[in-house]
Design a protein around this motif. Sequence first.
Motif, PDB file in Angstrom:
ATOM      1  N   UNK A 291       0.827  -1.208   0.000  1.00  0.00           N
ATOM      2  CA  UNK A 291       0.000   0.000   0.000  1.00  0.00           C
ATOM      3  C   UNK A 291       0.864   1.264   0.000  1.00  0.00           C
ATOM      4  N   UNK A 292       1.952   1.263   0.779  1.00  0.00           N
ATOM      5  CA  UNK A 292       2.788   2.460   0.912  1.00  0.00           C
ATOM      6  C   UNK A 292       4.109   2.357   0.178  1.00  0.00           C
ATOM      7  N   UNK A 293       4.426   1.146  -0.353  1.00  0.00           N
ATOM      8  CA  UNK A 293       5.715   0.895  -1.007  1.00  0.00           C
ATOM      9  C   UNK A 293       6.867   1.269  -0.074  1.00  0.00           C
ATOM     10  N   UNK A 294       6.716   0.910   1.202  1.00  0.00           N
ATOM     11  CA  UNK A 294       7.725   1.205   2.212  1.00  0.00           C
ATOM     12  C   UNK A 294       8.141  -0.069   2.925  1.00  0.00           C
ATOM     13  N   UNK A 295       9.299   0.010   3.571  1.00  0.00           N
ATOM     14  CA  UNK A 295       9.819  -1.103   4.367  1.00  0.00           C
ATOM     15  C   UNK A 295       9.964  -0.627   5.811  1.00  0.00           C
ATOM     16  N   UNK A 296       9.550  -1.474   6.747  1.00  0.00           N
ATOM     17  CA  UNK A 296       9.682  -1.118   8.163  1.00  0.00           C
ATOM     18  C   UNK A 296      11.097  -1.402   8.644  1.00  0.00           C
ATOM     19  N   UNK A 297      11.680  -0.408   9.301  1.00  0.00           N
ATOM     20  CA  UNK A 297      13.014  -0.534   9.881  1.00  0.00           C
ATOM     21  C   UNK A 297      12.888  -0.330  11.386  1.00  0.00           C
ATOM     22  N   UNK A 298      13.360  -1.293  12.175  1.00  0.00           N
ATOM     23  CA  UNK A 298      13.280  -1.203  13.633  1.00  0.00           C
ATOM     24  C   UNK A 298      14.593  -0.673  14.191  1.00  0.00           C
ATOM     25  N   UNK A 299      14.490   0.380  15.012  1.00  0.00           N
ATOM     26  CA  UNK A 299      15.658   0.983  15.665  1.00  0.00           C
ATOM     27  C   UNK A 299      15.510   0.781  17.174  1.00  0.00           C
ATOM     28  N   UNK A 300      16.530   0.217  17.796  1.00  0.00           N
ATOM     29  CA  UNK A 300      16.494   0.009  19.244  1.00  0.00           C
ATOM     30  C   UNK A 300      17.084   1.213  19.950  1.00  0.00           C
ATOM     31  N   UNK A 301      16.347   1.739  20.941  1.00  0.00           N
ATOM     32  CA  UNK A 301      16.781   2.944  21.666  1.00  0.00           C
ATOM     33  C   UNK A 301      16.727   2.707  23.174  1.00  0.00           C
ATOM     34  N   UNK A 302      17.720   3.241  23.871  1.00  0.00           N
ATOM     35  CA  UNK A 302      17.666   3.248  25.334  1.00  0.00           C
ATOM     36  C   UNK A 302      16.604   4.255  25.764  1.00  0.00           C
ATOM     37  N   UNK A 303      15.863   3.908  26.837  1.00  0.00           N
ATOM     38  CA  UNK A 303      14.745   4.760  27.270  1.00  0.00           C
ATOM     39  C   UNK A 303      14.638   4.750  28.796  1.00  0.00           C
ATOM     40  N   UNK A 304      15.765   4.991  29.426  1.00  0.00           N
ATOM     41  CA  UNK A 304      15.818   4.926  30.895  1.00  0.00           C
ATOM     42  C   UNK A 304      14.859   5.920  31.558  1.00  0.00           C
ATOM     43  N   UNK A 305      14.700   7.092  30.940  1.00  0.00           N
ATOM     44  CA  UNK A 305      13.833   8.111  31.540  1.00  0.00           C
ATOM     45  C   UNK A 305      12.389   8.020  31.053  1.00  0.00           C
ATOM     46  N   UNK A 306      12.090   6.995  30.249  1.00  0.00           N
ATOM     47  CA  UNK A 306      10.729   6.772  29.739  1.00  0.00           C
ATOM     48  C   UNK A 306      10.189   7.971  28.954  1.00  0.00           C
TER      49      UNK A 306
END
Length: 390
Positions: A291-306
Amino acid sequence: MILNTKNSYRFLTPRISNQKTQYKNLLLTLITAIALTACRGKEETADKQNYTLQNDTITVPATSTISPKLKIQAVTNEPFQLELITAGTVKAIPNFYAEIAPPFSGRVTKVHLKLGMKTQVGTPLFEMVSPDFIDAQKNFFQAKSTFQIAKLSLKRQQDLKTNGVGSQKDLEEAETNFEINEKEYQNAIASLKIFGVNVNKLVFGQPLIISSPIAGEVITNEIVLGQYIKDDDSPKAIVANLKKVWIAGQVKEKDIRFIKKLDGAEIQVASYPDKKIIGKIFHVDEIVDEATRSVQVLIECANEDHALKSGMYVTVKFIDTPENTLFVPAKAVLQYNDRSFVLVQLEKGKYIRRYVETGITSNGKIAILSGLKPNEIIISEGAFYLLEAK
């Protein structure tokens, strides 16, 4: 033939007048054409005096009117970091996210959890009484009792056979019975362990204790004391560890080739405009969204402070490791027959056309992938004055 009537005289006068007018217009047109031709000839002569072309070398005399308009500069390497900006959504990492739903239907008798409560694996969340759980306990204790009887029977037949009293047939039947009951008992244990029940401490009739399967924090709680929950109800509580999260970015199909070179991403959040969050690419999907001709890319991020909340929209800037790249001003690159070229200085006032392969454009400059070397001197501005030199 003589025309002496007044009517005929009046008829001939306008025709003579029109002929004179047409003659004047024709004369003016000829004069204008001659003047334009003369001017054009002067311009072409002037251009030829401004430069000369011998083979592929263009010579521009110092006295040429074009010479002051040409600016030159040396080509140098510049550190360049490829960037690609797209939209993204914050997601909890599946292994650090648990939706809590009871395995049986029943009524809540005790509530331990509350929003924001920290949990470890096995932390009690709530308790409930369930007829189905009572039946599971009954099956477990029956299987346990039957297994113990089969075990004792096998031991007795082995002793009898050893002392020469028992028969081989009775021993084999006892062994078969033992194996069957042992499997049923193990299945009963497994069915309870799935729900976090410690079978060694199980007491018949005890309530079902729902525990946290992961270490984290209670982020959703819809458990109410006394409520009746069905086994097919939607999850009533969520425990998540949000110290790390995923950013799901969408990259257009045409830009996938850049992602292979990138090793990080910068996350920008509208609610924290001054906060800089850096993540690492974790995974690139193998399927393109039709539908969007896009690819999902997952990025892992630290989130200590939420600061990053699940479902939050963010801006993702994919960044590459800086590399030295040849850049030239965009005005220096000209086109001829769908090919790009620049004018390289051989010596002062002499230039040669050099075809180049161009790359990305950034801040008014074009990357040169091939065709030029560092420290070569090119016309950086005004090259279009020599575009007609062929």
